[in-house]
Design a protein around this motif. Structure first.
Motif, PDB file in Angstrom:
ATOM      1  N   THR A  93       0.986  -1.238  -0.069  1.00 20.77           N
ATOM      2  CA  THR A  93      -0.126  -0.002  -0.014  1.00 20.77           C
ATOM      3  C   THR A  93       0.861   1.172   0.003  1.00 20.77           C
ATOM      4  O   THR A  93       1.882   1.459   0.739  1.00 20.77           O
ATOM      5  N   GLU A  94       0.620   2.271  -0.678  1.00 21.02           N
ATOM      6  CA  GLU A  94       1.300   3.510  -0.926  1.00 21.02           C
ATOM      7  C   GLU A  94       0.562   4.706  -0.453  1.00 21.02           C
ATOM      8  O   GLU A  94      -0.611   4.768  -0.740  1.00 21.02           O
ATOM      9  N   LEU A  95       1.286   5.510   0.516  1.00 21.95           N
ATOM     10  CA  LEU A  95       0.668   6.599   0.972  1.00 21.95           C
ATOM     11  C   LEU A  95       1.424   7.771   0.393  1.00 21.95           C
ATOM     12  O   LEU A  95       2.350   7.749   0.559  1.00 21.95           O
ATOM     13  N   GLY A  96       0.292   8.802  -0.349  1.00 24.22           N
ATOM     14  CA  GLY A  96       1.282   9.923  -0.804  1.00 24.22           C
ATOM     15  C   GLY A  96       1.681  10.899   0.257  1.00 24.22           C
ATOM     16  O   GLY A  96       1.391  10.823   1.183  1.00 24.22           O
ATOM     17  N   PRO A  97       2.326  11.895   0.048  1.00 23.34           N
ATOM     18  CA  PRO A  97       2.947  12.845   0.776  1.00 23.34           C
ATOM     19  C   PRO A  97       1.793  13.632   1.516  1.00 23.34           C
ATOM     20  O   PRO A  97       0.553  13.949   0.675  1.00 23.34           O
ATOM     21  N   VAL A 101      -3.481   9.088   8.719  1.00 20.99           N
ATOM     22  CA  VAL A 101      -4.265   8.028   8.781  1.00 20.99           C
ATOM     23  C   VAL A 101      -4.420   7.917  10.532  1.00 20.99           C
ATOM     24  O   VAL A 101      -3.446   7.755  11.244  1.00 20.99           O
ATOM     25  N   MET A 102      -5.894   7.952  10.900  1.00 15.46           N
ATOM     26  CA  MET A 102      -5.887   8.056  12.413  1.00 15.46           C
ATOM     27  C   MET A 102      -6.151   6.950  12.904  1.00 15.46           C
ATOM     28  O   MET A 102      -6.187   5.631  12.244  1.00 15.46           O
ATOM     29  N   GLY A 103      -6.077   6.724  14.287  1.00 15.62           N
ATOM     30  CA  GLY A 103      -6.148   5.492  14.990  1.00 15.62           C
ATOM     31  C   GLY A 103      -7.472   4.707  14.867  1.00 15.62           C
ATOM     32  O   GLY A 103      -8.517   5.291  14.380  1.00 15.62           O
ATOM     33  N   GLY A 104      -7.215   3.246  14.796  1.00 16.25           N
ATOM     34  CA  GLY A 104      -8.307   2.530  14.315  1.00 16.25           C
ATOM     35  C   GLY A 104      -8.443   2.190  12.999  1.00 16.25           C
ATOM     36  O   GLY A 104      -9.399   1.346  12.726  1.00 16.25           O
ATOM     37  N   ALA A 105      -8.050   2.987  12.097  1.00 14.84           N
ATOM     38  CA  ALA A 105      -8.163   3.033  10.750  1.00 14.84           C
ATOM     39  C   ALA A 105      -7.466   1.719  10.189  1.00 14.84           C
ATOM     40  O   ALA A 105      -6.333   1.142  10.666  1.00 14.84           O
ATOM     41  N   TYR A 106      -8.051   1.123   9.109  1.00 12.80           N
ATOM     42  CA  TYR A 106      -7.555  -0.066   8.456  1.00 12.80           C
ATOM     43  C   TYR A 106      -7.541   0.277   6.892  1.00 12.80           C
ATOM     44  O   TYR A 106      -8.634   0.282   6.321  1.00 12.80           O
ATOM     45  N   VAL A 107      -6.376  -0.071   6.440  1.00 16.60           N
ATOM     46  CA  VAL A 107      -6.005   0.194   5.016  1.00 16.60           C
ATOM     47  C   VAL A 107      -5.524  -1.035   4.353  1.00 16.60           C
ATOM     48  O   VAL A 107      -4.678  -1.534   4.907  1.00 16.60           O
ATOM     49  N   SER A 108      -6.258  -1.581   3.660  1.00 17.15           N
ATOM     50  CA  SER A 108      -5.766  -3.000   3.214  1.00 17.15           C
ATOM     51  C   SER A 108      -4.738  -3.260   2.260  1.00 17.15           C
ATOM     52  O   SER A 108      -4.156  -2.165   1.772  1.00 17.15           O
ATOM     53  N   SER A 109      -4.731  -4.283   1.492  1.00 18.51           N
ATOM     54  CA  SER A 109      -3.494  -4.541   0.607  1.00 18.51           C
ATOM     55  C   SER A 109      -3.606  -3.853  -0.742  1.00 18.51           C
ATOM     56  O   SER A 109      -4.693  -3.692  -1.089  1.00 18.51           O
ATOM     57  N   GLY A 126     -10.809  -0.894   1.434  1.00 17.02           N
ATOM     58  CA  GLY A 126     -10.455  -2.214   1.064  1.00 17.02           C
ATOM     59  C   GLY A 126      -9.207  -2.386  -0.134  1.00 17.02           C
ATOM     60  O   GLY A 126      -8.907  -1.386  -0.537  1.00 17.02           O
ATOM     61  N   HIS A 127      -9.096  -3.300  -0.290  1.00 16.83           N
ATOM     62  CA  HIS A 127      -8.030  -3.885  -1.129  1.00 16.83           C
ATOM     63  C   HIS A 127      -8.000  -3.495  -2.669  1.00 16.83           C
ATOM     64  O   HIS A 127      -9.176  -3.282  -3.091  1.00 16.83           O
ATOM     65  N   ASP A 128      -7.017  -3.066  -3.241  1.00 14.80           N
ATOM     66  CA  ASP A 128      -6.763  -2.551  -4.682  1.00 14.80           C
ATOM     67  C   ASP A 128      -7.701  -1.199  -4.897  1.00 14.80           C
ATOM     68  O   ASP A 128      -7.970  -1.023  -5.946  1.00 14.80           O
ATOM     69  N   THR A 129      -7.947  -0.562  -3.651  1.00 14.84           N
ATOM     70  CA  THR A 129      -8.860   0.997  -3.979  1.00 14.84           C
ATOM     71  C   THR A 129      -7.662   1.999  -4.268  1.00 14.84           C
ATOM     72  O   THR A 129      -6.467   2.030  -3.845  1.00 14.84           O
ATOM     73  N   VAL A 130      -8.174   2.656  -5.077  1.00 14.60           N
ATOM     74  CA  VAL A 130      -7.337   4.012  -5.173  1.00 14.60           C
ATOM     75  C   VAL A 130      -8.022   5.162  -4.973  1.00 14.60           C
ATOM     76  O   VAL A 130      -9.176   5.613  -5.230  1.00 14.60           O
ATOM     77  N   LEU A 131      -7.425   5.897  -4.021  1.00 11.44           N
ATOM     78  CA  LEU A 131      -7.789   7.062  -3.302  1.00 11.44           C
ATOM     79  C   LEU A 131      -7.066   8.273  -4.042  1.00 11.44           C
ATOM     80  O   LEU A 131      -5.730   8.180  -3.854  1.00 11.44           O
ATOM     81  N   ALA A 132      -7.585   9.251  -4.982  1.00 11.81           N
ATOM     82  CA  ALA A 132      -6.639  10.233  -5.389  1.00 11.81           C
ATOM     83  C   ALA A 132      -6.407  11.341  -4.240  1.00 11.81           C
ATOM     84  O   ALA A 132      -6.531  11.264  -3.256  1.00 11.81           O
ATOM     85  N   GLU A 133      -5.581  12.324  -4.825  1.00 10.93           N
ATOM     86  CA  GLU A 133      -5.035  13.240  -4.059  1.00 10.93           C
ATOM     87  C   GLU A 133      -6.818  13.983  -3.318  1.00 10.93           C
ATOM     88  O   GLU A 133      -7.555  14.097  -3.903  1.00 10.93           O
ATOM     89  N   LEU A 134      -6.308  14.294  -2.049  1.00  9.69           N
ATOM     90  CA  LEU A 134      -7.158  15.070  -1.401  1.00  9.69           C
ATOM     91  C   LEU A 134      -8.835  14.299  -1.045  1.00  9.69           C
ATOM     92  O   LEU A 134      -9.724  14.947  -0.594  1.00  9.69           O
ATOM     93  N   VAL A 135      -8.397  13.174  -1.109  1.00  6.57           N
ATOM     94  CA  VAL A 135     -10.013  12.274  -0.591  1.00  6.57           C
ATOM     95  C   VAL A 135     -10.002  12.360   1.120  1.00  6.57           C
ATOM     96  O   VAL A 135      -8.800  12.232   1.539  1.00  6.57           O
ATOM     97  N   THR A 136     -11.236  12.149   1.373  1.00  8.63           N
ATOM     98  CA  THR A 136     -11.611  12.048   2.948  1.00  8.63           C
ATOM     99  C   THR A 136     -12.400  10.961   3.199  1.00  8.63           C
ATOM    100  O   THR A 136     -13.468  10.985   2.361  1.00  8.63           O
ATOM    101  N   VAL A 137     -12.022  10.060   3.980  1.00  4.83           N
ATOM    102  CA  VAL A 137     -12.836   9.027   4.439  1.00  4.83           C
ATOM    103  C   VAL A 137     -13.166   9.373   6.094  1.00  4.83           C
ATOM    104  O   VAL A 137     -12.413   9.162   7.032  1.00  4.83           O
ATOM    105  N   TYR A 138     -14.543   9.689   6.216  1.00  5.38           N
ATOM    106  CA  TYR A 138     -14.624  10.105   7.663  1.00  5.38           C
ATOM    107  C   TYR A 138     -14.992   9.098   8.615  1.00  5.38           C
ATOM    108  O   TYR A 138     -14.714   7.977   8.283  1.00  5.38           O
TER     109      TYR A 138
END
Length: 202
Positions: A93-97, A101-109, A126-138
């Motif tokens: 999994t790749e995290l951009g600059p 990522v806050m506590g309890g979050a799960y970012v899959s493969s 979930g797996h194989d997801t792409v979140l582009a720049e500036l996306v937010t998951v509350y």
């Protein structure tokens, strides 16, 4: 040592994440609160960031994050990625600059997350997801596998995006909505199944 941009709720939660991760924070950058102290830390104006200093934007609004990132990058700032030690980020999994990522979050493969995106506490990606720049998951948002969220898309608290769906640029999924179809750009959807929110006066 780095600065957190925004001294509001998300900014203070970013500070909590930094403290848990053992990453020292110099203070906050916030035009509205400059000259004060928040949680015992000084608050300066964003334009005062010095070249080479690190920053993380702790603001929920993706359009505001985009504007501030452009300003701070122009000053020579260095975006910092921050992951809570109680978050799980799976292999490949790749995290951009500038990601948060806050506590309890799960970012899959095999997930790719773009610059200045946020995955809040107890959210899942979930797996194989792409979140582009500036996306937010509350908080509590559930993004299933192989989802593609384009720039600036937001998944609200406890919302669910089913597998393989696409969220357009700056789409907004309301709290507890269940996305069963692709969401066009600049569209707010609510309910289960999620449908575009009716405009007032129509």
């Amino acid at each position: 040592m780095f600065w957190i941009v925004g001294a509001g709720g998300v900014g203070r939660e970013a500070l909590d994440t930094a403290l848990a991760a053992g990453m020292p924070v110099a203070g906050f950058l916030d035009d509205r609160a400059q000259g004060s102290t928040v949680r015992g830390l000084p608050v300066r104006a964003p334009k005062e960031l010095a070249a080479g200093e690190g920053y993380l934007i702790g603001i929920a609004d993706p359009a505001v994050r985009a504007r501030l990132a452009a300003l701070l990058d122009g000053l020579g700032g260095r975006p910092v990625t921050l992951v809570h030690p109680r978050a799980i980020v799976a292999p490949e999994t790749e995290l951009g600059p500038g990601c948060l990522v806050m506590g309890g979050a799960y970012v899959s493969s095999s997930v790719r997350i773009g610059a200045h995106s946020q995955v809040h506490y107890n959210a899942t990606v979930g797996h194989d997801t792409v979140l582009a720049e500036l996306v937010t998951v509350y908080p509590g948002g559930n993004v299933s596998g192989s989802v593609h969220a384009e720039q600036g898309a937001t998944v609200g608290s406890n919302a669910v995006v089913l597998q393989g769906r696409r969220l357009g640029r700056y789409a907004f999924v309301g709290a507890a909505a269940v996305v069963t179809r692709d969401v066009p750009a600049n569209t707010t959807v609510i309910g289960s199944p999620a449908r575009p929110m009716a405009r007032r006066g129509h």
